[in-house]
Structure formats: structure tokens, C-alpha cells
Design a protein around this motif. Sequence first.
Motif, PDB file in Angstrom:
ATOM      1  N   GLU A 115     -37.683  -2.641  -9.867  1.00  0.00           N
ATOM      2  CA  GLU A 115     -37.394  -3.138  -8.877  1.00  0.00           C
ATOM      3  C   GLU A 115     -37.310  -2.065  -7.652  1.00  0.00           C
ATOM      4  N   ARG A 116     -38.663  -1.981  -6.808  1.00  0.00           N
ATOM      5  CA  ARG A 116     -38.518  -0.374  -5.351  1.00  0.00           C
ATOM      6  C   ARG A 116     -37.976  -1.065  -4.513  1.00  0.00           C
ATOM      7  N   ASP A 149     -33.967   3.216  -2.295  1.00  0.00           N
ATOM      8  CA  ASP A 149     -33.589   4.256  -3.469  1.00  0.00           C
ATOM      9  C   ASP A 149     -34.520   5.839  -2.275  1.00  0.00           C
ATOM     10  N   GLU A 196     -37.383   7.053  -1.822  1.00  0.00           N
ATOM     11  CA  GLU A 196     -38.576   7.888  -2.803  1.00  0.00           C
ATOM     12  C   GLU A 196     -39.294   7.639  -2.294  1.00  0.00           C
ATOM     13  N   ARG A 197     -39.920   8.451  -1.385  1.00  0.00           N
ATOM     14  CA  ARG A 197     -40.819   8.967  -1.179  1.00  0.00           C
ATOM     15  C   ARG A 197     -42.249   8.271  -1.615  1.00  0.00           C
ATOM     16  N   LYS A 198     -41.920   9.060  -3.397  1.00  0.00           N
ATOM     17  CA  LYS A 198     -43.418   8.317  -3.550  1.00  0.00           C
ATOM     18  C   LYS A 198     -44.039   6.657  -3.703  1.00  0.00           C
ATOM     19  N   TYR A 199     -43.020   5.715  -3.469  1.00  0.00           N
ATOM     20  CA  TYR A 199     -43.104   4.561  -2.904  1.00  0.00           C
ATOM     21  C   TYR A 199     -42.556   4.363  -1.423  1.00  0.00           C
ATOM     22  N   TRP A 255     -43.466   2.057   1.502  1.00  0.00           N
ATOM     23  CA  TRP A 255     -44.080   0.847   2.255  1.00  0.00           C
ATOM     24  C   TRP A 255     -45.082   0.788   0.613  1.00  0.00           C
ATOM     25  N   ALA A 256     -44.386   0.628  -0.106  1.00  0.00           N
ATOM     26  CA  ALA A 256     -44.889   0.005  -1.705  1.00  0.00           C
ATOM     27  C   ALA A 256     -43.776  -0.227  -1.839  1.00  0.00           C
ATOM     28  N   TRP A 257     -42.936  -1.073  -1.620  1.00  0.00           N
ATOM     29  CA  TRP A 257     -41.363  -1.296  -2.415  1.00  0.00           C
ATOM     30  C   TRP A 257     -41.790  -3.336  -2.530  1.00  0.00           C
ATOM     31  N   THR A 258     -40.749  -3.308  -3.797  1.00  0.00           N
ATOM     32  CA  THR A 258     -41.505  -5.062  -4.086  1.00  0.00           C
ATOM     33  C   THR A 258     -40.347  -5.864  -3.785  1.00  0.00           C
TER      34      THR A 258
END
Length: 250
Positions: free
Chosen positions: A111-112, A116, A118-121, A123-126
Motif C-alpha cells: 500500500e502506498r 508515507d 514518499e516523493r516517488k509515489y 499522486w500514485a497512491w493505492t
Amino acid sequence: MEWVLSDELGLRASLGAAVSWGAAVAMVAGGAAPYIPQYLHIRRNADPDGFSLYVCLALLLANTLRILFWFGKRYEMPLLIQSIIMNITMFIMIHLCVSVQKKNQIIQARERIFTDMERKYFWAWTDFQSYVDCMLVFSVIGATITYFLIGLPIFVETIGFLAVFTEAMIGAPQISKNHQNKSTEGMSLSMVIMWLCGDVFKTVYFLVRSAPPQFWFCGSLQILLDIVILFQVWLYRHKTAAARRARRGD
């Protein structure tokens, strides 16, 4: 003679009011309408990959800023109502995409979520709630800053420009997505055509109704990006057709 003239003037006034009312209704409903075919396309094919969620991000930011701009410069009420409806529409689109992505997962991924950080994720959360939380944080921060600086004309005008400029750039994430895939499969062509028609109408509306210059300038930019996406439809037509045949199993 005077009675005839008075009747004619009354008829013209009624027609003018009807046209103005119709244009206002078109402005309110027209912004959300293009996303109906895209929503149906994703539901029908259970595939959200061809649609960029950054389109939703751009529109959420733009319309939230436009709502804040209204408190500093009272533009027409239909535009304010349109912004509220657009935010609701974008959350509906995000909810669909996140739900479909979860259903398509064969192996449960980690799960994102927003917290969290985390810049990498980004607007790509789950989960859908993360998108809501992100916009709530943005809205509260934006409202707080606006409350303290609303007396500064340059600040108010900057909000207005950022709102319409961000909205004008909604085509950019979709252009990037299409370029990355070298295909427009998964993107609704009807959505883009409705974008173009709506943006032309909207820009003309801004000019006729003497809306702030930021509105019609960025509307023109929006039309340009719509045309670029339509060019991509033609440019990637062969690969798009091959992807559709592969999806159907032909």
C-alpha cells in the motif's frame, strides 16, 4: 406604435436573458461532460492506464485556486459553481481509477498512502483517501494564506493567473502519457474532442463576458494543447489500433 416597440424590446430582452442563462448552464455542466466518455471507457474495459491521473491533479489544483480567487475578485457565479462541480468530478474519476487498479492486481502490492510522504509515489497512491487528504491539506494551506493576504491585489491576481494557467495545462499530462506509451489506447477520443469544443466555447464566453484577462489567455493555451493531443491520435494511430486488437484478442 409605441406598444409594438415596447413589445419588441421586451422580446429582445427575453431572448437575451435566455441566451445568457443557456450559456451559464453550458459553462457549469460543460466542464464535467468530457469525462463521462472517459469514465465509461475505463469502466467498460477495466483499464485506467491510458488516462493520466495528473489530469485530475491539475484540475483539482486549478479549481481549488479558482475558488480561492473568487473571495478576492468576485467573478461570475457560474464559473464558481463549475469549479465546485469539477472538483467533485475529478474525485469520482480518481475513485474509479484506484478501484480498477486494485481489482486488476494479481499479486497484492504494498500500500502506498499520502502519509508515507514518499516523493516517488506522489499522486500514485493505492487508496482513494490519500488523494482526498492531499487536497484537504492543500486547500487548508491555500485558504489560510489567502485569508491573511487577500488585501493585496497582486496576490489575488497571482492566484487567478495560477488557477487558469494550471487548468490550461491539463492537456500536458495526457500528452506526456501518450508520448510515453507511443499510443492513445485507453484515452477516450470523445473526451478530447469535447475538451476542444468546450475550450473554444469557454474562451469565447470569457471574451464576450469580459472575464479577467487570465481566463481567456489561458483558454487559448488550452485549445492549443487539445490540438496537440488530436495530432497524437493521428501520429500514433497504427500502434493504437494494434493495441486495441491485442486487447480484444484478435
